[in-house]
Design an enzyme around this catalytic site. Structure first.
Site, PDB file in Angstrom:
ATOM      1  N   ARG A   1      -7.707  24.098   0.973  1.00 46.74           N
ATOM      2  CA  ARG A   1      -6.330  23.737   0.655  1.00 46.74           C
ATOM      3  C   ARG A   1      -6.201  24.003  -0.906  1.00 46.74           C
ATOM      4  O   ARG A   1      -5.051  24.303  -1.171  1.00 46.74           O
ATOM      5  CB  ARG A   1      -5.733  22.726   0.857  1.00 46.74           C
ATOM      6  CG  ARG A   1      -5.119  22.616   2.237  1.00 46.74           C
ATOM      7  CD  ARG A   1      -4.699  20.883   2.408  1.00 46.74           C
ATOM      8  NE  ARG A   1      -3.935  20.778   3.463  1.00 46.74           N
ATOM      9  CZ  ARG A   1      -4.024  20.370   4.476  1.00 46.74           C
ATOM     10  NH1 ARG A   1      -4.892  20.377   5.357  1.00 46.74           N
ATOM     11  NH2 ARG A   1      -2.662  20.190   5.402  1.00 46.74           N
TER      12      ARG A   1
ATOM     13  N   ARG B   1       2.366  11.427  14.164  1.00 41.23           N
ATOM     14  CA  ARG B   1       1.764  11.386  12.918  1.00 41.23           C
ATOM     15  C   ARG B   1       2.655  10.653  11.879  1.00 41.23           C
ATOM     16  O   ARG B   1       3.594  10.680  11.892  1.00 41.23           O
ATOM     17  CB  ARG B   1       1.048  12.383  12.295  1.00 41.23           C
ATOM     18  CG  ARG B   1      -0.159  12.982  12.856  1.00 41.23           C
ATOM     19  CD  ARG B   1      -0.321  14.374  12.371  1.00 41.23           C
ATOM     20  NE  ARG B   1      -0.284  14.744  10.994  1.00 41.23           N
ATOM     21  CZ  ARG B   1      -0.785  15.691  10.590  1.00 41.23           C
ATOM     22  NH1 ARG B   1      -1.364  16.733  11.360  1.00 41.23           N
ATOM     23  NH2 ARG B   1      -0.579  15.806   9.320  1.00 41.23           N
TER      24      ARG B   1
ATOM     25  N   ARG C   1       4.567  17.594   1.398  1.00 41.76           N
ATOM     26  CA  ARG C   1       3.178  18.458   1.922  1.00 41.76           C
ATOM     27  C   ARG C   1       3.757  20.025   1.810  1.00 41.76           C
ATOM     28  O   ARG C   1       2.818  20.755   1.661  1.00 41.76           O
ATOM     29  CB  ARG C   1       3.188  18.054   3.612  1.00 41.76           C
ATOM     30  CG  ARG C   1       2.372  16.693   3.568  1.00 41.76           C
ATOM     31  CD  ARG C   1       2.571  16.238   5.054  1.00 41.76           C
ATOM     32  NE  ARG C   1       1.832  16.900   6.152  1.00 41.76           N
ATOM     33  CZ  ARG C   1       2.471  16.958   7.357  1.00 41.76           C
ATOM     34  NH1 ARG C   1       3.220  16.227   7.632  1.00 41.76           N
ATOM     35  NH2 ARG C   1       1.928  17.503   8.413  1.00 41.76           N
TER      36      ARG C   1
ATOM     37  N   ARG D   1       6.669  17.144  17.027  1.00 43.26           N
ATOM     38  CA  ARG D   1       5.271  17.229  17.765  1.00 43.26           C
ATOM     39  C   ARG D   1       4.682  15.698  17.929  1.00 43.26           C
ATOM     40  O   ARG D   1       4.939  14.910  17.183  1.00 43.26           O
ATOM     41  CB  ARG D   1       4.378  18.067  16.799  1.00 43.26           C
ATOM     42  CG  ARG D   1       3.774  17.492  15.551  1.00 43.26           C
ATOM     43  CD  ARG D   1       2.823  18.214  15.134  1.00 43.26           C
ATOM     44  NE  ARG D   1       2.437  17.948  13.558  1.00 43.26           N
ATOM     45  CZ  ARG D   1       1.811  18.570  12.746  1.00 43.26           C
ATOM     46  NH1 ARG D   1       1.388  19.891  13.139  1.00 43.26           N
ATOM     47  NH2 ARG D   1       1.528  18.002  11.591  1.00 43.26           N
TER      48      ARG D   1
HETATM   49  P1  AMP Z   1      -3.371  18.001   8.322  1.00 42.18           P
HETATM   50  O1  AMP Z   1      -3.752  17.386   9.293  1.00 42.18           O
HETATM   51  O2  AMP Z   1      -4.347  19.213   7.968  1.00 42.18           O
HETATM   52  O3  AMP Z   1      -1.886  18.338   8.041  1.00 42.18           O
HETATM   53  O4  AMP Z   1      -3.688  17.250   6.863  1.00 42.18           O
HETATM   54  C1  AMP Z   1      -2.945  16.015   6.818  1.00 42.18           C
HETATM   55  C2  AMP Z   1      -3.264  15.381   5.313  1.00 42.18           C
HETATM   56  O5  AMP Z   1      -4.624  15.068   5.229  1.00 42.18           O
HETATM   57  C3  AMP Z   1      -2.532  16.365   4.223  1.00 42.18           C
HETATM   58  O6  AMP Z   1      -1.349  16.191   4.166  1.00 42.18           O
HETATM   59  C4  AMP Z   1      -3.505  15.771   3.025  1.00 42.18           C
HETATM   60  O7  AMP Z   1      -3.202  14.637   2.483  1.00 42.18           O
HETATM   61  C5  AMP Z   1      -4.914  15.579   3.752  1.00 42.18           C
HETATM   62  N1  AMP Z   1      -5.765  16.667   3.807  1.00 42.18           N
HETATM   63  C6  AMP Z   1      -6.354  17.222   5.011  1.00 42.18           C
HETATM   64  N2  AMP Z   1      -7.017  18.509   4.614  1.00 42.18           N
HETATM   65  C7  AMP Z   1      -7.039  18.377   3.058  1.00 42.18           C
HETATM   66  C8  AMP Z   1      -7.825  19.264   2.230  1.00 42.18           C
HETATM   67  N3  AMP Z   1      -8.362  20.404   2.384  1.00 42.18           N
HETATM   68  N4  AMP Z   1      -7.468  18.961   0.932  1.00 42.18           N
HETATM   69  C9  AMP Z   1      -6.820  18.091   0.443  1.00 42.18           C
HETATM   70  N5  AMP Z   1      -6.163  17.235   1.220  1.00 42.18           N
HETATM   71  C10 AMP Z   1      -6.196  17.451   2.640  1.00 42.18           C
END
Ligand code: AMP
Length: 215
Positions: free
Chosen positions: A88, A161, A172, A127
């Site tokens: 990311r 979530r 986000r 979702r």
């Molecule tokens: P996601 O399920 O991929 O939407 O991730 C949920 C949350 O986890 C994100 O909003 C971040 O706070 C954290 N997160 C997940 N993957 C990453 C990453 N590669 N780098 C930094 N934070 C992450």
């Protein structure tokens, strides 16, 4: 070995498409979001450390997520990996490149899933996920056959979530456009980028990805 990155804003369908690729190609899905949520659920020190950051919609530090991925990428005996929600940031992308070089299986492609911002809000607000097997549903686009029961594993532990609320989502999206979208140029320059229309039915997006990857 096939190694793929799924790139796209929150709600673009990375998790859903990763699961389809996983079952079709036998790849292992590596989702840093899932790993962090598991750490939270287990009540570990890491889980406590990241809870507030995730709830706010900020990114967790590069060191933490790179560490999580490094633990999983040392083994090159499988069919390959789908990186879902990682990298990311540019620092994470550089780290992933090094980890994959170490196992002599660099990335094959990066799929950018394109969805406009209005559709993202609609998708995220509807979702929910099966707490048992992780299958992702949507109240109107992809409801389970029987309300409240997972089609895949039969569990009735459906979860929404905490960070799927309007304030966190706005943050986000800001994080995505500021810190993650530069990866589009980064991977384009390496000749790895395949962009795919992420609007429409789950199956048609899966077909767009299949065509873009020629797999
Ligand atoms: P996601 O399920 O991929 O939407 O991730 C949920 C949350 O986890 C994100 O909003 C971040 O706070 C954290 N997160 C997940 N993957 C990453 C990453 N590669 N780098 C930094 N934070 C992450």
């Amino acid at each position: 070995m096939i190694n793929l990155v799924l790139l796209g804003p929150p709600g673009s369908g990375k998790g859903t498409q990763a699961r389809i690729l996983m079952s079709r190609l036998g790849l292992a899905q590596l989702s840093t979001g899932d790993m962090l949520r598991e750490a939270q659920a287990s009540g570990s020190e890491l889980g406590r450390q990241v809870s507030e950051i995730i709830a706010r919609g900020d990114l967790v530090s590069d060191d933490i997520v790179i560490g999580l991925i490094a633990e999983r990428v040392s083994d090159s005996s499988g069919a390959g990996f789908i990186f879902d929600g990682f990298p990311r940031t540019l620092a994470q992308a550089d780290a992933l490149g090094e980890l994959l070089n170490r196992i002599s299986h660099p990335l094959n492609a990066v799929v950018e899933i394109r969805v406009d911002a209005d559709a993202l809000v609609e998708r995220i607000s509807g979702r929910f996920t099966c707490g048992s097997c992780g299958e992702v549903y949507h109240k109107s686009n992809k409801p389970p056959a029987q309300e409240g029961v997972c089609d895949i594993c039969g569990s009735s532990d459906m979860r929404h979530r905490d960070d799927d609320n309007e304030t966190s989502l706005r943050q986000r999206l800001t994080e995505y456009y500021q810190k993650t979208s530069p990866l589009i140029g980064y991977y384009y320059a390496k000749g790895l980028l395949r962009d795919v229309d992420g609007l429409g039915e789950v199956e048609s997006v899966a077909e767009n990805i299949r065509k873009a990857l020629r797999l």
